[in-house]
Design a protein around this motif. Structure first.
Motif: not given
Length: 278
Positions: A13-14, A19, A23, A250, A252-253, A255-257, A259, A262
């Protein structure tokens, strides 16, 4: 099968709260922060330290801080000549020192890329030849290894510098005693989609690998696919992983929010583990 290790739920996550919150709801075994240059302002460093404390309290002490990939739109390439890119070099070292301070304070890890790919050749062309460029990077990795000790690791690229998939390059890396991060997709791409070569590399480097980026790929470009969607043979990969190492997915998502990809990768690898243990 005792040779197969149970997959860890490793999430990335960032430093943004949304985010991290997402996670943490999965109670990950391993947490990797993907930092960016905004995390190295005074306010950003305070937020990052808060996030480290948050993850440690709510989930896991197995935390990796991924060095920022870019600075002012340029890749943080160790091969970039200092006399041409003094500000970039200054940021690379200052940000690494910032992360290592957290690593020593909280007993966590820092991941630095030996190289990337997209602009690497641009920098290599500034040297008399490739070997001079390689030695410049090794010299800096030696310096960082001494600085970070048991809290730093170096990740493989798909560039002509610091890559896995070739025994001679790997021998040079092993000889220096680095603690290694192994990105499966980078190696697979460097091996032109050859699973046999990927497996040989995993076995050859296994003793010095402390962390894995488990990522699928078609073996042609940097595609960062969900496990099971590419051409990597995960049934043969799983027994080759160092049981003492950590790992994350690792991927590519969309939506970064969320997971989702993953977690789907973990479910896929866990199903292979379950099949292998029957």
């Amino acid at each position: 099968m005792n040779s197969i290790i149970k997959p860890l739920l490793g999430l990335k996550a960032g430093t943004e709260a949304n985010q991290v919150n997402d996670r943490l709801k999965y109670s990950p075994d391993v947490f990797e922060f993907f930092t960016n240059e905004n995390d190295f302002t005074p306010e950003g460093l305070k937020r990052l330290e808060y996030d480290i404390q948050w993850v440690k309290a709510d989930a896991t002490s197995k935390i990796i801080l991924h060095h920022p990939m870019r600075y002012r739109n340029e890749f943080t390439e160790l091969v970039a000549p200092e006399n041409v890119f003094p500000e970039l070099r200054k940021f690379i070292y200052q940000s690494t020192e910032n992360l290592l301070q957290f690593a020593f304070d909280y007993n966590i890890q820092v991941l630095v890329h030996g190289s990337y790919a997209r602009h690497t050749q641009f920098f290599i062309d500034m040297y008399p030849n490739l070997e001079d460029a390689r030695q410049s990077v090794f010299k800096q990795l030696d310096r960082l290894a001494k600085l970070g000790q048991e809290h730093i690791m170096f990740e493989n690229s798909i560039s002509p510098i610091f890559y896995y998939g070739d025994k001679h390059e790997e021998d040079d890396i092993l000889e220096r005693g680095y603690r290694l991060a192994f990105d499966t997709s980078h190696c697979f791409i460097k091996c032109k989609g050859d699973n046999r070569l990927l497996q040989k590399s995993l076995m050859h480097l296994k003793s010095q690998v402390v962390h894995y980026h488990l990522v699928d790929s078609m073996g042609k470009k940097h595609d960062s696919l969900t496990l099971g969607q590419g051409k990597i043979d995960w049934r043969k990969i799983l027994p080759l992983l160092n049981s003492k190492a950590t790992s994350i997915y690792e991927i590519n998502l969309s939506n970064q929010e969320d997971a989702k990809e993953q977690v789907e990768s973990h479910e896929y690898l866990s199903s292979i583990y379950s099949d292998g243990c029957k």
